[in-house]
Scaffold this active site. Sequence first.
Site, mmCIF file in Angstrom:
data_model
loop_
_atom_site.group_PDB
_atom_site.id
_atom_site.type_symbol
_atom_site.label_atom_id
_atom_site.label_comp_id
_atom_site.label_asym_id
_atom_site.label_seq_id
_atom_site.Cartn_x
_atom_site.Cartn_y
_atom_site.Cartn_z
ATOM 1 N N TYR A 18 -37.869 6.335 -37.979
ATOM 2 C CA TYR A 18 -37.056 5.946 -36.822
ATOM 3 C C TYR A 18 -35.690 5.435 -37.302
ATOM 4 O O TYR A 18 -34.650 5.819 -36.763
ATOM 5 C CB TYR A 18 -37.787 4.876 -36.006
ATOM 6 C CG TYR A 18 -37.063 4.478 -34.748
ATOM 7 C CD1 TYR A 18 -37.227 5.197 -33.561
ATOM 8 C CD2 TYR A 18 -36.202 3.387 -34.731
ATOM 9 C CE1 TYR A 18 -36.556 4.831 -32.401
ATOM 10 C CE2 TYR A 18 -35.533 3.020 -33.579
ATOM 11 C CZ TYR A 18 -35.721 3.748 -32.421
ATOM 12 O OH TYR A 18 -35.050 3.388 -31.283
ATOM 13 N N HIS A 22 -31.893 7.174 -36.665
ATOM 14 C CA HIS A 22 -30.803 6.450 -36.014
ATOM 15 C C HIS A 22 -29.639 6.192 -36.966
ATOM 16 O O HIS A 22 -28.488 6.138 -36.529
ATOM 17 C CB HIS A 22 -31.321 5.149 -35.384
ATOM 18 C CG HIS A 22 -31.953 5.383 -34.057
ATOM 19 N ND1 HIS A 22 -33.224 5.869 -33.925
ATOM 20 C CD2 HIS A 22 -31.471 5.239 -32.808
ATOM 21 C CE1 HIS A 22 -33.504 6.001 -32.642
ATOM 22 N NE2 HIS A 22 -32.458 5.631 -31.943
ATOM 23 N N TYR A 41 -24.383 -1.565 -27.742
ATOM 24 C CA TYR A 41 -25.742 -1.038 -27.709
ATOM 25 C C TYR A 41 -26.444 -1.378 -29.021
ATOM 26 O O TYR A 41 -25.969 -1.026 -30.094
ATOM 27 C CB TYR A 41 -25.676 0.471 -27.512
ATOM 28 C CG TYR A 41 -26.954 1.174 -27.122
ATOM 29 C CD1 TYR A 41 -28.193 0.565 -27.182
ATOM 30 C CD2 TYR A 41 -26.909 2.481 -26.682
ATOM 31 C CE1 TYR A 41 -29.340 1.228 -26.815
ATOM 32 C CE2 TYR A 41 -28.051 3.166 -26.304
ATOM 33 C CZ TYR A 41 -29.264 2.532 -26.376
ATOM 34 O OH TYR A 41 -30.400 3.202 -26.013
ATOM 35 N N TRP A 76 -31.987 15.071 -28.088
ATOM 36 C CA TRP A 76 -32.380 13.860 -28.811
ATOM 37 C C TRP A 76 -33.822 13.489 -28.506
ATOM 38 O O TRP A 76 -34.590 13.135 -29.385
ATOM 39 C CB TRP A 76 -31.430 12.713 -28.475
ATOM 40 C CG TRP A 76 -31.746 11.463 -29.232
ATOM 41 C CD1 TRP A 76 -32.457 10.384 -28.781
ATOM 42 C CD2 TRP A 76 -31.411 11.168 -30.593
ATOM 43 N NE1 TRP A 76 -32.563 9.431 -29.770
ATOM 44 C CE2 TRP A 76 -31.933 9.893 -30.895
ATOM 45 C CE3 TRP A 76 -30.717 11.854 -31.577
ATOM 46 C CZ2 TRP A 76 -31.780 9.302 -32.135
ATOM 47 C CZ3 TRP A 76 -30.560 11.254 -32.813
ATOM 48 C CH2 TRP A 76 -31.093 9.999 -33.078
ATOM 49 N N TRP A 77 -34.192 13.552 -27.229
ATOM 50 C CA TRP A 77 -35.564 13.224 -26.841
ATOM 51 C C TRP A 77 -36.565 14.130 -27.553
ATOM 52 O O TRP A 77 -37.602 13.663 -28.007
ATOM 53 C CB TRP A 77 -35.740 13.329 -25.335
ATOM 54 C CG TRP A 77 -35.103 12.231 -24.556
ATOM 55 C CD1 TRP A 77 -34.527 11.086 -25.041
ATOM 56 C CD2 TRP A 77 -34.966 12.173 -23.146
ATOM 57 N NE1 TRP A 77 -34.040 10.326 -24.002
ATOM 58 C CE2 TRP A 77 -34.306 10.964 -22.829
ATOM 59 C CE3 TRP A 77 -35.337 13.024 -22.108
ATOM 60 C CZ2 TRP A 77 -34.016 10.588 -21.525
ATOM 61 C CZ3 TRP A 77 -35.040 12.656 -20.802
ATOM 62 C CH2 TRP A 77 -34.395 11.452 -20.520
#
Length: 104
Positions: A18, A22, A41, A76-77
């Site tokens: 993960y 990112h 963010y 992205w999903w």
Amino acid sequence: MIRKGIKMKIFKDFYDEYMKRHDEIWPEMVDMLREYGAKNYSIFLDPESRSLFAYLEIEDEELWNKSSETEICQKWWKYIKDIMEINEDNSPVSVELKEVFHLD
């Protein structure tokens, strides 16, 4: 400015992956987030519960909600669906949290 808190969940033992994904976020994904009003963010991880906490600020809820319809968001999903809990449309299972305190 609208402050949003969102909770998601990552699969066990996928923290490093993960982080890697990112750390290498696609520039066009960053551009889309900004275009749809995301500011300030951040995403935090509680490794014990595998919970992710996202905090962001947006200017317009309606505009932000349209970000999920973009081609880059859909891409992205699909890219992250193997490392976190998702819905049938590949979007991350997310719970919007209610703000109960803010110190300005």
